[in-house]
Design an enzyme around this catalytic site. Structure first.
Site: not given
Length: 211
Positions: A125-126
């Protein structure tokens, strides 16, 4: 007059960048949510703007000629904050920068942002957020530098660098202090070509790596 807007100036890297800029006599505007977090940063050429990156912060760009985006949601937050800060705030920063005719936008991204699906599941996600923010900046038409540091450590600055990704992942690291030094170097660089650079501790000088 050159003035650099530092977005995320109260963070671990951002605070070091801000102090280094002031120590060098540069004019800096620090964008923070709470100015009390900069109480230990000293300099006569500093302006502080308080704003929340999830709200309107376009006014912070007024009078600035350059931007360093070093804001981040932090490792202890969820995917929601990652989207809001590392992706959405970064994209909005590029939009504000274009509106205010910013001459150079320096984005702190991450190693692995070029290929998020290759990263560990918990980091994806990052890395996706960083990838999309980088792509937005690239397409913005702004003059940009995207810096993708390796895993960050809190060790003392080593003053030695590399832009070649080590084969051993355990060596793909760089101190936050060295990233701060690199950002200040880039802020004083007059190159007109945009670039994307990975950065690690190594055996070269900043000039050798970033030129």
């Amino acid at each position: 007059m050159q003035r650099t807007l530092i977005i995320g100036a109260s963070g671990q890297i951002g605070k070091q960048v801000t102090q280094l800029m002031l120590d060098g006599g540069h004019f800096a505007t620090a964008l923070v949510r709470d100015k009390s977090k900069l109480s230990d940063v000293q300099g006569n050429t500093l302006s502080i703007v308080e704003a929340d990156l999830t709200e309107d912060f376009g006014h912070a760009f007024e009078g600035c000629t350059e931007v360093i985006f070093v804001a981040g949601s932090g490792g202890d937050t969820g995917a929601d904050k990652t989207l809001l800060i590392d992706l959405w705030a970064a994209c909005r920063s590029a939009d504000y920068a274009k509106k205010h005719a910013i001459q150079h936008f320096i984005m702190v991204s991450s190693i692995g942002a070029d290929a998020p699906s290759n990263g560990p599941n918990e980091m994806q996600p990052y890395l996706v957020a960083k990838h999309m923010a980088d792509e937005h900046l690239i397409r913005s038409g702004l003059h940009y530098t995207i810096l993708r540091p390796g895993s960050l450590t809190n060790d003392d600055a080593k003053g030695s660098f590399s832009d070649e990704r080590p084969k051993d992942k355990s060596e793909a690291v760089i101190t936050r202090a060295d990233v701060a030094q690199a950002l200040v170097y880039l802020a004083g660089d007059n190159r007109q070509d945009s670039m994307i650079k990975e950065l690690f501790n190594g055996g070269k000088t900043l000039t050798e790596v970033l030129r």
